[in-house]
Write a protein that holds these residues in place. Structure first.
Motif, short mmCIF file in Angstrom:
data_model
loop_
_atom_site.label_atom_id
_atom_site.label_comp_id
_atom_site.label_asym_id
_atom_site.label_seq_id
_atom_site.Cartn_x
_atom_site.Cartn_y
_atom_site.Cartn_z
N ALA A 268 0.82 -1.21 0.00
CA ALA A 268 0.00 0.00 0.00
C ALA A 268 0.85 1.26 0.00
O ALA A 268 0.41 2.33 -0.46
CB ALA A 268 -0.94 -0.01 1.21
N ALA A 269 2.08 1.16 0.52
CA ALA A 269 2.96 2.33 0.60
C ALA A 269 3.60 2.69 -0.74
O ALA A 269 4.19 3.76 -0.88
CB ALA A 269 4.06 2.08 1.64
N ILE A 270 3.49 1.81 -1.72
CA ILE A 270 4.06 2.07 -3.05
C ILE A 270 3.03 2.80 -3.90
O ILE A 270 1.88 2.35 -4.02
CB ILE A 270 4.48 0.76 -3.74
N ALA A 271 3.41 3.92 -4.46
CA ALA A 271 2.49 4.71 -5.28
C ALA A 271 1.97 3.88 -6.45
O ALA A 271 2.70 3.09 -7.04
CB ALA A 271 3.20 5.96 -5.80
N ALA A 272 0.70 4.11 -6.78
CA ALA A 272 0.05 3.33 -7.84
C ALA A 272 0.79 3.46 -9.16
O ALA A 272 0.97 2.46 -9.87
CB ALA A 272 -1.40 3.76 -7.99
N HIS A 273 1.24 4.67 -9.51
CA HIS A 273 1.90 4.83 -10.81
C HIS A 273 3.24 4.10 -10.86
O HIS A 273 3.64 3.60 -11.91
CB HIS A 273 2.08 6.31 -11.16
N ASP A 274 3.92 4.00 -9.72
CA ASP A 274 5.19 3.26 -9.69
C ASP A 274 4.94 1.76 -9.85
O ASP A 274 5.66 1.07 -10.59
CB ASP A 274 5.94 3.53 -8.38
N TRP A 275 3.92 1.26 -9.13
CA TRP A 275 3.61 -0.18 -9.23
C TRP A 275 3.13 -0.52 -10.64
O TRP A 275 3.55 -1.53 -11.22
CB TRP A 275 2.55 -0.56 -8.20
N ASN A 276 2.27 0.31 -11.19
CA ASN A 276 1.74 0.04 -12.53
C ASN A 276 2.85 0.07 -13.58
O ASN A 276 2.84 -0.72 -14.54
CB ASN A 276 0.65 1.04 -12.89
N ALA A 277 3.79 0.97 -13.40
CA ALA A 277 4.92 1.03 -14.34
C ALA A 277 5.74 -0.25 -14.27
O ALA A 277 6.18 -0.79 -15.30
CB ALA A 277 5.80 2.24 -14.03
N ALA A 278 5.95 -0.75 -13.06
CA ALA A 278 6.70 -2.01 -12.89
C ALA A 278 5.93 -3.17 -13.53
O ALA A 278 6.54 -4.05 -14.16
CB ALA A 278 6.94 -2.28 -11.41
N CYS A 279 4.60 -3.16 -13.40
CA CYS A 279 3.79 -4.21 -14.02
C CYS A 279 3.94 -4.17 -15.54
O CYS A 279 3.99 -5.22 -16.20
CB CYS A 279 2.32 -4.05 -13.64
N GLY A 280 4.01 -2.96 -16.10
CA GLY A 280 4.20 -2.83 -17.53
C GLY A 280 5.53 -3.40 -17.98
O GLY A 280 5.63 -4.03 -19.04
N VAL A 281 6.56 -3.19 -17.17
CA VAL A 281 7.88 -3.74 -17.50
C VAL A 281 7.82 -5.27 -17.47
O VAL A 281 8.41 -5.94 -18.33
CB VAL A 281 8.95 -3.23 -16.52
N VAL A 282 7.09 -5.82 -16.50
CA VAL A 282 6.95 -7.28 -16.43
C VAL A 282 6.25 -7.82 -17.67
O VAL A 282 6.66 -8.82 -18.25
CB VAL A 282 6.18 -7.69 -15.15
N ASP A 283 5.17 -7.16 -18.09
CA ASP A 283 4.46 -7.59 -19.30
C ASP A 283 5.39 -7.60 -20.50
O ASP A 283 5.42 -8.55 -21.30
CB ASP A 283 3.26 -6.68 -19.57
N ASP A 284 6.15 -6.51 -20.65
CA ASP A 284 7.08 -6.42 -21.78
C ASP A 284 8.14 -7.52 -21.70
O ASP A 284 8.48 -8.16 -22.71
CB ASP A 284 7.76 -5.05 -21.81
N THR A 285 8.66 -7.73 -20.50
CA THR A 285 9.72 -8.72 -20.31
C THR A 285 9.23 -10.13 -20.58
O THR A 285 9.91 -10.93 -21.23
CB THR A 285 10.29 -8.63 -18.88
N SER A 286 8.03 -10.45 -20.10
CA SER A 286 7.51 -11.80 -20.33
C SER A 286 7.28 -12.05 -21.82
O SER A 286 7.50 -13.16 -22.31
CB SER A 286 6.21 -12.01 -19.54
N GLY A 287 6.86 -11.01 -22.55
CA GLY A 287 6.71 -11.17 -23.99
C GLY A 287 8.03 -11.41 -24.68
O GLY A 287 8.16 -12.29 -25.54
N VAL A 288 9.05 -10.64 -24.31
CA VAL A 288 10.38 -10.81 -24.90
C VAL A 288 10.93 -12.20 -24.59
O VAL A 288 11.61 -12.81 -25.42
CB VAL A 288 11.34 -9.72 -24.37
N CYS A 289 10.61 -12.71 -23.42
CA CYS A 289 11.10 -14.04 -23.02
C CYS A 289 10.31 -15.18 -23.64
O CYS A 289 10.63 -16.36 -23.42
CB CYS A 289 11.07 -14.17 -21.50
N GLY A 290 9.26 -14.86 -24.41
CA GLY A 290 8.49 -15.88 -25.10
C GLY A 290 7.43 -16.56 -24.26
O GLY A 290 6.87 -17.58 -24.67
N VAL A 291 7.12 -15.99 -23.08
CA VAL A 291 6.08 -16.56 -22.21
C VAL A 291 5.13 -15.43 -21.80
O VAL A 291 5.06 -15.04 -20.64
CB VAL A 291 6.68 -17.25 -20.96
#
Length: 238
Positions: free
Chosen positions: A162-185
Motif C-alpha cells: 500500500a505504501a508504493i504509489a500506484a503509478h510506480d507499481w503500474n509502471a513495474a507491471c508494464g515492465v513485467v508484461d514487456d519482459t515476459s513477452g520478450v522471453c516468449g512466455v
C-alpha cells in the motif's frame, strides 16, 4: 500437464488451438448441475479469464451453466481481428472441461474437447518442476512462504504494498508484461497472479506475493530497479 503448459503458452500456440468444439462442450456442460467457485474447475475458469483478458465472469454464486458458458459467450463479441486468438483460448477451457475431476464422464465429447490443447501442446518436455522457467524451485519457495506466512507477516506485506504509489507499481507491471513477452512466455506473469490470488483474495497481499514471484521468475531479465520494487512488499513480511 494442463496447468504446466498453460503457464508457458505463447500466442502462436494459442492461435493453433482454435477450432469449433461447440457441440462437445455443450454436451459436457449440460451434465454439470452445480459448480463451486473454489472447485478445481471454478477456480481455473476465473484464473484463465483474467489470464487471457476475457470480460469479467459472473460472480459466485451463479448457475453452473451460466459461469461455464461465459467465456464462450464473450468470444462472440470480440473484434474479428482477435477472433483467431480467442478461439484458441477456448481450447484451454475445453481441455479443462474434459479433465476436471468430478465432472460426469463423456468419453466421445471429452476426446473432441482435448484435441485443440493436446495437438498444440503435447507431447511436452515441461514438468511441474519447470513450469515457471529455470527458477521454478525459487518461485515455488516464494509461494510456499506466502501460504505459511503468519497474519502479522501478511499484514506487513499488505502495508508495504500500500505504501508504493500506484503509478510506480503500474509502471513495474508494464515492465513485467514487456519482459515476459520478450522471453516468449507472455502469459506467465498473469498465470502467477492467479497463484498469488490463491494465497489471498486480498488485492494488496496478492500484489505482494505476485511481485515477489515474478521478480524471482524473471530475475535475470528485469531491470534491477523493477525487480527490487516488486520484491519489496514480500520482503517486508520476512
Amino acid at each position: 500437464m494442463l496447468d504446466v503448459t498453460v503457464a508457458r503458452l505463447d500466442v502462436d500456440r494459442v492461435v493453433r488451438m482454435g477450432e469449433d468444439r461447440a457441440q462437445a462442450r455443450l454436451t459436457v456442460i449440460g451434465r454439470i448441475p452445480h459448480l463451486e467457485a473454489d472447485s478445481w474447475l471454478g477456480a481455473r475458469w476465473y484464473r484463465w479469464a483474467r489470464m487471457f483478458g476475457l470480460p469479467r465472469l459472473p460472480a459466485s454464486p451463479t448457475a453452473a451453466a451460466r459461469l461455464l458458458l461465459a467465456p464462450y459467450d464473450a468470444v462472440d463479441h470480440v473484434h474479428r481481428t482477435l477472433a483467431p486468438f480467442f478461439s484458441g483460448v477456448l481450447a484451454v477451457f475445453d481441455a479443462g472441461l474434459a479433465l476436471a475431476p468430478g465432472v460426469p464422464d463423456e468419453p466421445e465429447a471429452n476426446q473432441v474437447l482435448l484435441q485443440g490443447w493436446s495437438g498444440a501442446c503435447l507431447p511436452t518436455s515441461l514438468t511441474p518442476g519447470t513450469a515457471y522457467g529455470p527458477r521454478t524451485p525459487e518461485v515455488e519457495d516464494v509461494l510456499r512462504h506466502a501460504w505459511a506466512a503468519s497474519p502479522a507477516a501478511r499484514l506487513r506485506a499488505h502495508e508495504a504494498r500500500a505504501a508504493i504509489a500506484a503509478h510506480d507499481w503500474n509502471a513495474a507491471c508494464g515492465v513485467v508484461d514487456d519482459t515476459s513477452g520478450v522471453c516468449g512466455v507472455p502469459f506467465l506473469a498473469r498465470y502467477l497472479f492467479g497463484e498469488a490470488l490463491s494465497v489471498s483474495a486480498d488485492r494488496g497481499l496478492a500484489d505482494a506475493v505476485w511481485g515477489a514471484a515474478v521478480a524471482t521468475a524473471f530475475r535475470d531479465d528485469l531491470p534491477k530497479a523493477t525487480h527490487d520494487l516488486l520484491s519489496s512488499p514480500f520482503l517486508a513480511a520476512a
